[in-house]
Each structure stands twice: as structure tokens, then as C-alpha cells.
Write a protein that holds these residues in place. Structure first.
Motif, mmCIF file in Angstrom:
data_model
loop_
_atom_site.group_PDB
_atom_site.id
_atom_site.type_symbol
_atom_site.label_atom_id
_atom_site.label_comp_id
_atom_site.label_asym_id
_atom_site.label_seq_id
_atom_site.Cartn_x
_atom_site.Cartn_y
_atom_site.Cartn_z
ATOM 1 N N ASP A 26 0.836 -1.201 0.000
ATOM 2 C CA ASP A 26 0.000 0.000 0.000
ATOM 3 C C ASP A 26 0.870 1.250 0.000
ATOM 4 N N TYR B 120 -9.687 -1.249 2.126
ATOM 5 C CA TYR B 120 -9.338 -1.072 3.533
ATOM 6 C C TYR B 120 -10.417 -1.577 4.487
ATOM 7 N N TRP C 148 -7.377 -7.873 -2.728
ATOM 8 C CA TRP C 148 -5.983 -8.238 -2.482
ATOM 9 C C TRP C 148 -5.699 -9.676 -2.900
#
Length: 228
Positions: free
Chosen positions: A14, A29, A52
Motif C-alpha cells: 500500500d 481497507y 488483495w
């Protein structure tokens, strides 16, 4: 791979991505609990496997053999069959210096691989034979920013920041970063990492996770287990 290492990689990735001015979407997030709470109203995140993705290809040596990915958007194969609708996908990836993403090809996906910044991105390329395997002799021909580039079989294509290459289905490719870590963009047709990766070696696509700590954020490979 230990979950604690995955959490560390997410934090490092990130920060690296932000250093180039690229900002991840808000759902990146969400905590695992928030992901569960959004299961109904954000179902496309789960069905399209956005999010992710950190892989060591099941080999437990991420620094040598691995890749960081985040799928930002992804369409549907049903739309591709119709020839209309959301026919595209986008990923942001990080290849660490000398970290190999192993030789593979796709049956369906066409993709542009873009060096967004950092070091050189090096790709080893082969064309496919009539059975889909690697052709050890055929000349490689690929567009680099619209200009055809020709290489011998197994030749190395080196992309500087800002350069990109188009890989059509069937083109075998492995890649790694040279000099420094590389931020990679991928723009492609619809992406399916469950069925559309053909590896030269018999390896997996996703990591086997040792849950030594709680996840910071869920990986796409966590969705079935954690969200259902």
C-alpha cells in the motif's frame, strides 16, 4: 505463508503504491468484519474476485517466487460471450527485485502489461505450439506500445517505466523486476485466476496460509472461507 507475513506485505505494498500517486479504492481497507457486512450490497466484489491477492504459488518462498496483485475491476465471462457489457479488467501489481512470476499463459485473457514505475520489468517470452505448449524455436512477435517487437524464442523484453506490452492469449510469459521493485499495471479482457492460468511447471496459483494472526484485510482467496 504465514498470515502475519501477508499482513506485512499488504502494508508495504500500500505504501509503495501510494508513493506513485495511485490510490486504492475504499473497499481495499475494509476489515474482515466489514467485508462480511457488505456481502449483500457489494456482491460484485466477491463474484468478480476484486481485492488483495498475494501469492507464493504454494512454494513458500515469496521473496524468490511470488507476486503482489490487487484486482481493481473485473467483468464477466457471460458478457464476453455476448460481445457486450463489462468485457474488461484492471489490476495493479508489484514485482519485487529479482522476484519471479513463473512461466505461464492464458487461454482466454488478452492483457496489456504496463511498467508504472520503479525499475525495469523483464519478460521472458515464448510463442505457443499447436498443442498450446511452449514452442522453443518460433520467433516472438508482440506489440510494445503499438510497435511490433520481435525476439527469438525465450528472448527477454525489458520495459522501462511508462512502456507496455500486449500479450494475446497463448503467449507464454514469465517476468521479474530488474534494478528496483516495479509497480505494474494490467489492463485486460475479463480475468479468471481460477481457470485461466496454465503454468509450465505443476504449481498452484494461490498461497497456503498459516493463520498465525488475524487477517488485516481479506485476500480474494479468503472470500469463500471468511465471507461464504
Amino acid at each position: 505463508m504465514k498470515r502475519s507475513k501477508i499482513n506485512d506485505i499488504i502494508r508495504e505494498a500500500d505504501a509503495f503504491i501510494r508513493s506513485f500517486g495511485y490510490i486504492m479504492p475504499p473497499f481495499a481497507y475494509w476489515s474482515p468484519e466489514e467485508m462480511k457486512a457488505h456481502k449483500a450490497d457489494s456482491s460484485a466484489i466477491f463474484t468478480s474476485r476484486l481485492g488483495w491477492d498475494i501469492t507464493d504459488y504454494g512454494q513458500e518462498k515469496f521473496d524468490e517466487l511470488g507476486l503482489f496483485l490487487f484486482t481493481v475491476r473485473n467483468g464477466r465471462y457471460e458478457d464476453m460471450k455476448l460481445g457486450m457489457g463489462m468485457l474488461y479488467a484492471e489490476k495493479i501489481m508489484i514485482s519485487r527485485k529479482d522476484q519471479l512470476s513463473p512461466m505461464h499463459r492464458h487461454n482466454i485473457k488478452a492483457e496489456d502489461i504496463i511498467n508504472r514505475g520503479g525499475g525495469k520489468l523483464v519478460l521472458e517470452l515464448f510463442m505457443h505450439d499447436r498443442d498450446g505448449g511452449i514452442d522453443p524455436k518460433a520467433e516472438v512477435s508482440v506489440p510494445v506500445d503499438g510497435t511490433i517487437t520481435r525476439l527469438p524464442a525465450g528472448g527477454l523484453l525489458k520495459l522501462d517505466p511508462g512502456q507496455s506490452v500486449t500479450l494475446l492469449p497463448g503467449v507464454w510469459h514469465a517476468f521479474w523486476a530488474e534494478g528496483k521493485d516495479v509497480l505494474i499495471g494490467e489492463v485486460s479482457t475479463v480475468n479468471d485466476d481460477l481457470t485461466d492460468n496454465v503454468f509450465r511447471e505443476p504449481i498452484g496459483r494461490f498461497s497456503n496460509i498459516d493463520e498465525d494472526v488475524a487477517p488485516l484485510h481479506l485476500l480474494v482467496s479468503d472470500y469463500e472461507k471468511w465471507v461464504g
